[in-house]
Design a protein around this motif. Structure first.
Motif, PDB file in Angstrom:
ATOM      1  N   THR A  69     102.599  82.490 -43.509  1.00 53.55           N
ATOM      2  CA  THR A  69     102.892  81.104 -43.170  1.00 53.55           C
ATOM      3  C   THR A  69     102.032  80.186 -44.037  1.00 53.55           C
ATOM      4  O   THR A  69     101.167  80.654 -44.789  1.00 53.55           O
ATOM      5  N   THR A  70     102.238  78.903 -43.917  1.00 46.91           N
ATOM      6  CA  THR A  70     101.362  77.984 -44.661  1.00 46.91           C
ATOM      7  C   THR A  70      99.914  78.119 -44.191  1.00 46.91           C
ATOM      8  O   THR A  70      98.993  77.979 -44.997  1.00 46.91           O
ATOM      9  N   TYR A  71      99.713  78.409 -42.911  1.00 47.07           N
ATOM     10  CA  TYR A  71      98.355  78.637 -42.397  1.00 47.07           C
ATOM     11  C   TYR A  71      97.728  79.850 -43.084  1.00 47.07           C
ATOM     12  O   TYR A  71      96.597  79.796 -43.575  1.00 47.07           O
ATOM     13  N   ASP A  72      98.457  80.964 -43.061  1.00 53.83           N
ATOM     14  CA  ASP A  72      97.919  82.216 -43.589  1.00 53.83           C
ATOM     15  C   ASP A  72      97.676  82.126 -45.089  1.00 53.83           C
ATOM     16  O   ASP A  72      96.644  82.604 -45.595  1.00 53.83           O
ATOM     17  N   PHE A  73      98.620  81.517 -45.803  1.00 55.44           N
ATOM     18  CA  PHE A  73      98.474  81.367 -47.254  1.00 55.44           C
ATOM     19  C   PHE A  73      97.197  80.582 -47.560  1.00 55.44           C
ATOM     20  O   PHE A  73      96.364  80.987 -48.381  1.00 55.44           O
ATOM     21  N   ALA A  74      97.030  79.452 -46.891  1.00 52.11           N
ATOM     22  CA  ALA A  74      95.843  78.621 -47.133  1.00 52.11           C
ATOM     23  C   ALA A  74      94.568  79.376 -46.795  1.00 52.11           C
ATOM     24  O   ALA A  74      93.550  79.270 -47.510  1.00 52.11           O
ATOM     25  N   ALA A  75      94.609  80.187 -45.739  1.00 49.96           N
ATOM     26  CA  ALA A  75      93.412  80.940 -45.340  1.00 49.96           C
ATOM     27  C   ALA A  75      93.044  81.980 -46.386  1.00 49.96           C
ATOM     28  O   ALA A  75      91.858  82.197 -46.678  1.00 49.96           O
ATOM     29  N   ARG A  76      94.048  82.646 -46.966  1.00 49.89           N
ATOM     30  CA  ARG A  76      93.770  83.641 -48.002  1.00 49.89           C
ATOM     31  C   ARG A  76      93.153  82.990 -49.240  1.00 49.89           C
ATOM     32  O   ARG A  76      92.295  83.580 -49.902  1.00 49.89           O
ATOM     33  N   LEU A  77      93.608  81.796 -49.548  1.00 48.73           N
ATOM     34  CA  LEU A  77      93.036  81.093 -50.691  1.00 48.73           C
ATOM     35  C   LEU A  77      91.629  80.608 -50.376  1.00 48.73           C
ATOM     36  O   LEU A  77      90.734  80.672 -51.225  1.00 48.73           O
ATOM     37  N   ALA A  78      91.420  80.114 -49.162  1.00 49.53           N
ATOM     38  CA  ALA A  78      90.086  79.641 -48.777  1.00 49.53           C
ATOM     39  C   ALA A  78      89.064  80.763 -48.851  1.00 49.53           C
ATOM     40  O   ALA A  78      87.891  80.533 -49.199  1.00 49.53           O
ATOM     41  N   ALA A  79      89.484  81.994 -48.563  1.00 45.39           N
ATOM     42  CA  ALA A  79      88.558  83.131 -48.589  1.00 45.39           C
ATOM     43  C   ALA A  79      88.019  83.397 -49.985  1.00 45.39           C
ATOM     44  O   ALA A  79      86.985  84.063 -50.146  1.00 45.39           O
ATOM     45  N   MET A  80      88.684  82.878 -51.013  1.00 41.41           N
ATOM     46  CA  MET A  80      88.218  83.119 -52.379  1.00 41.41           C
ATOM     47  C   MET A  80      86.990  82.288 -52.745  1.00 41.41           C
ATOM     48  O   MET A  80      86.466  82.435 -53.851  1.00 41.41           O
ATOM     49  N   HIS A  81      86.517  81.462 -51.822  1.00 39.67           N
ATOM     50  CA  HIS A  81      85.252  80.768 -52.104  1.00 39.67           C
ATOM     51  C   HIS A  81      84.119  81.772 -52.252  1.00 39.67           C
ATOM     52  O   HIS A  81      83.115  81.513 -52.923  1.00 39.67           O
TER      53      HIS A  81
ATOM     54  N   VAL B 270      96.468  73.031 -51.402  1.00 37.06           N
ATOM     55  CA  VAL B 270      95.188  73.720 -51.587  1.00 37.06           C
ATOM     56  C   VAL B 270      94.734  73.519 -53.026  1.00 37.06           C
ATOM     57  O   VAL B 270      95.517  73.706 -53.965  1.00 37.06           O
ATOM     58  N   VAL B 271      93.478  73.130 -53.179  1.00 40.60           N
ATOM     59  CA  VAL B 271      92.884  72.879 -54.488  1.00 40.60           C
ATOM     60  C   VAL B 271      91.774  73.899 -54.718  1.00 40.60           C
ATOM     61  O   VAL B 271      90.856  74.023 -53.907  1.00 40.60           O
ATOM     62  N   MET B 272      91.880  74.643 -55.817  1.00 36.97           N
ATOM     63  CA  MET B 272      90.888  75.660 -56.166  1.00 36.97           C
ATOM     64  C   MET B 272      90.276  75.313 -57.519  1.00 36.97           C
ATOM     65  O   MET B 272      91.000  75.184 -58.506  1.00 36.97           O
TER      66      MET B 272
ATOM     67  N   VAL C 243      99.457  81.092 -59.470  1.00 39.20           N
ATOM     68  CA  VAL C 243      98.258  80.252 -59.583  1.00 39.20           C
ATOM     69  C   VAL C 243      97.085  80.922 -58.871  1.00 39.20           C
ATOM     70  O   VAL C 243      95.964  80.979 -59.393  1.00 39.20           O
ATOM     71  N   ALA C 244      97.336  81.443 -57.667  1.00 39.07           N
ATOM     72  CA  ALA C 244      96.275  82.103 -56.906  1.00 39.07           C
ATOM     73  C   ALA C 244      95.743  83.325 -57.649  1.00 39.07           C
ATOM     74  O   ALA C 244      94.526  83.557 -57.703  1.00 39.07           O
ATOM     75  N   GLY C 245      96.653  84.113 -58.232  1.00 40.16           N
ATOM     76  CA  GLY C 245      96.232  85.301 -58.964  1.00 40.16           C
ATOM     77  C   GLY C 245      95.415  84.973 -60.200  1.00 40.16           C
ATOM     78  O   GLY C 245      94.440  85.671 -60.524  1.00 40.16           O
ATOM     79  N   VAL C 246      95.794  83.912 -60.897  1.00 39.76           N
ATOM     80  CA  VAL C 246      95.037  83.488 -62.083  1.00 39.76           C
ATOM     81  C   VAL C 246      93.641  83.039 -61.679  1.00 39.76           C
ATOM     82  O   VAL C 246      92.641  83.428 -62.308  1.00 39.76           O
ATOM     83  N   MET C 247      93.551  82.235 -60.627  1.00 43.44           N
ATOM     84  CA  MET C 247      92.243  81.746 -60.197  1.00 43.44           C
ATOM     85  C   MET C 247      91.350  82.900 -59.749  1.00 43.44           C
ATOM     86  O   MET C 247      90.137  82.889 -59.994  1.00 43.44           O
ATOM     87  N   ARG C 248      91.937  83.898 -59.112  1.00 38.80           N
ATOM     88  CA  ARG C 248      91.152  85.063 -58.699  1.00 38.80           C
ATOM     89  C   ARG C 248      90.632  85.819 -59.914  1.00 38.80           C
ATOM     90  O   ARG C 248      89.463  86.236 -59.956  1.00 38.80           O
ATOM     91  N   THR C 249      91.489  85.995 -60.906  1.00 37.24           N
ATOM     92  CA  THR C 249      91.080  86.682 -62.130  1.00 37.24           C
ATOM     93  C   THR C 249      89.929  85.946 -62.816  1.00 37.24           C
ATOM     94  O   THR C 249      88.939  86.565 -63.237  1.00 37.24           O
ATOM     95  N   LEU C 250      90.054  84.637 -62.942  1.00 32.86           N
ATOM     96  CA  LEU C 250      89.022  83.845 -63.622  1.00 32.86           C
ATOM     97  C   LEU C 250      87.678  83.988 -62.924  1.00 32.86           C
ATOM     98  O   LEU C 250      86.634  84.113 -63.579  1.00 32.86           O
ATOM     99  N   ALA C 251      87.707  83.961 -61.596  1.00 31.21           N
ATOM    100  CA  ALA C 251      86.461  84.090 -60.849  1.00 31.21           C
ATOM    101  C   ALA C 251      85.862  85.484 -60.994  1.00 31.21           C
ATOM    102  O   ALA C 251      84.649  85.636 -61.172  1.00 31.21           O
ATOM    103  N   LEU C 252      86.704  86.506 -60.938  1.00 35.10           N
ATOM    104  CA  LEU C 252      86.205  87.879 -61.017  1.00 35.10           C
ATOM    105  C   LEU C 252      85.614  88.202 -62.383  1.00 35.10           C
ATOM    106  O   LEU C 252      84.635  88.953 -62.481  1.00 35.10           O
ATOM    107  N   ARG C 253      86.201  87.646 -63.434  1.00 32.28           N
ATOM    108  CA  ARG C 253      85.673  87.959 -64.763  1.00 32.28           C
ATOM    109  C   ARG C 253      84.718  86.871 -65.279  1.00 32.28           C
ATOM    110  O   ARG C 253      84.276  86.924 -66.423  1.00 32.28           O
TER     111      ARG C 253
END
Length: 489
Positions: free
Chosen positions: A187-199, A235-237, A284-294
């Motif tokens: 849902t929009t709730y769950d999606f936003a929560a998964r992105l927020a966890a990437m902090h 959501v802004v990352m 977008v989420a996958g790219v931001m995760r990659t950038l943070a991990l590397r």
């Protein structure tokens, strides 16, 4: 989520080949060229490997093709997989070879004799990508693939080369997981929560709720979601790995977690696939995760508009007029052309707040792009030749199909409305192009911009060299490559 098999790198053990159980993978080059481990394996098999290498069957194999030799004499292994791969093969062919290995994994252990192949890290990357499975909603007994060991001449060197590829693979997997999820889960709730966890990875993450979106004037985006019980969100990352104060690249994604079409409802057949209409936001989420991990040395901001397009007593109607954050008014002719309404407001917000040096949006936007390009290429639209060329080069380098499409004033004129500043559709002909023209109206002339219509490439009904059927993660590798090549010093 189900994550692909872990790969361990070790030194080549010639004496242990006879006792190795499970599967053994050997790489044979042009003319059946073998390394020391392959030659040792051939001796254990009483020359069976050399005989196969001299056969018409091997001669007919293309680079990255694979064949199983079942129950080889002289070995404890259940099968020897022969993969044709020359030492001079490029990175993409090596990845496909790895994909052939990944496709054939079993619950038994797999030993890959990569030896001193110069593309060993790329082989491991392809293997990991193809070993992905999405099984969290299956209740039967799961049979995960057995452990994979790659025997290489210099394990530490290969592992170091593979490390950034592992970060990239995780970004691809994150995108695939999101796109594969059903809408009652994501849902929009769950999606936003998964992105927020990437902090936790070092990203700065903000969630803008409907009250704030209303204050910002995002009437185009909010109109799409007003018929859903799930609230709309943006959501802004932010990843700040570059120079302090340097303008970021902005990547913007359409995140329609489910698209019924709204009042302009879609046919029932195939509607279940509209769980993937958040594919742009997933990339977008996958790219931001990659950038943070590397730990990428670049400033990048990822923005996603999360909505659900449902028919309801409060839902947006055909003929409604909404006002965008930019201030332009839009006559909604078709409520199923909703993704462009979401993107219009998020694109404008990205420019107003971040003053980006360039902007790329991704969306499963139109069926028309599938008619034009099939499932082989993403449609690319741009207002800047140099920026577009850089993206196309990055996509080609990563083996992700992309093709530039035309734009022009004649297409734009089709959006003229009798009662508002514009309509949200311009007719069936050139539908992917008029959608791009609509988006361009919300891009400032001095901002280099690309629109990527991924409707045909985000999710496939058949498997590929590097992915099982379902979500592909298309775009994560190309955008990561663009950022690495263009924005990192």
């Amino acid at each position: 989520m189900t994550h692909p098999v872990a790969i361990r790198f070790s030194e080549t053990d010639l004496e242990g080949l006879a006792k190795a159980e499970g599967r053994i993978v050997v790489l044979l080059g042009e003319g059946g060229a073998m390394g020391p481990a392959a030659r040792r394996l051939d001796r254990l098999m009483k020359g069976a490997l050399a005989r196969f290498a001299a056969s018409p069957a091997f001669a007919a194999m293309k680079p990255a093709d694979a064949v199983d030799l079942a129950w080889p004499a002289g070995l404890a292994a259940e099968a020897v997989q022969v993969v044709r791969l020359d030492r001079k093969s490029d990175a993409l062919v090596a990845r496909k070879a790895g994909g052939a290995i990944g496709r054939a994994l079993s619950k038994a252990a797999t030993l890959v004799l990569a030896e001193n192949h110069p593309r060993a890290a790329e082989i491991s990357f392809g293997l990991a990508l193809r070993s992905y499975e999405f099984t969290p909603h299956k209740t039967g007994e799961q049979k995960p693939a057995g452990p994979v060991t790659m025997m290489v001449a210099k394990p530490e060197s290969v592992a170091a080369e593979a490390k950034p590829m592992a970060a990239l693979a995780e970004g691809v997997f994150f995108t695939r997981d999101l796109v594969n999820e059903p809408a009652n889960v994501l849902t929009t709730y769950d999606f936003a929560a998964r992105l927020a966890a990437m902090h936790e990875l070092g990203l700065e993450v903000e969630i803008l709720e409907e009250e704030e979106l209303t204050k910002l004037g995002m009437g185009a985006l909010l109109g799409v979601g007003q018929g859903s019980e799930s609230p709309s969100k943006v959501v802004v990352m932010q990843w700040k790995g570059g120079k302090k104060g340097e303008a970021p690249l902005a990547i913007v994604g359409k995140g329609v977690v489910f698209d019924t079409g709204g009042i302009s409802i879609k046919p029932a057949a195939g509607m279940e696939e509209m769980t993937m209409d958040m594919g742009g936001a997933g990339v977008v989420a996958g790219v931001m995760r990659t950038l943070a991990l590397r730990k990428a040395r670049a400033n990048v901001v990822g923005l996603v508009g999360l909505v659900e397009n449902m028919p309801d007593g409060r839902a947006q109607r055909p003929g409604d007029v909404v006002k965008s954050m930019k201030g332009d008014t839009i006559e909604v002719i078709n409520t199923d052309a909703e993704g462009r309404l979401v993107l219009a407001d998020v694109l404008w917000y990205a420019q107003e707040r971040f003053r980006p040096r360039g902007m790329i949006n991704l969306a499963t936007l139109t069926g028309a792009i599938i008619i034009a390009l099939g499932h082989e290429n993403t449609g690319v639209f741009s207002n800047n030749d140099a920026f577009c060329d850089d993206f196309l080069k990055a996509a080609k380098a990563e083996g992700e199909g992309a093709w530039r499409m035309p734009m022009g004033d004649a297409y734009d004129a089709k959006l003229k409305s009798r009662i508002a500043d514009m309509m949200n559709v311009g007719g069936r002909d050139g539908g992917a192009i008029t959608a791009a023209q609509f988006l361009q109206r919300f891009v400032k002339p001095d901002v280099p911009w690309c629109h990527l219509d991924i409707a045909g490439t985000a999710l496939l009904k058949s498997d590929t060299a590097l992915a099982p059927k379902g979500a592909t993660g298309w775009g994560v590798m190309a955008l990561n490559r663009l950022i690495r090549d263009r924005y990192e010093g």
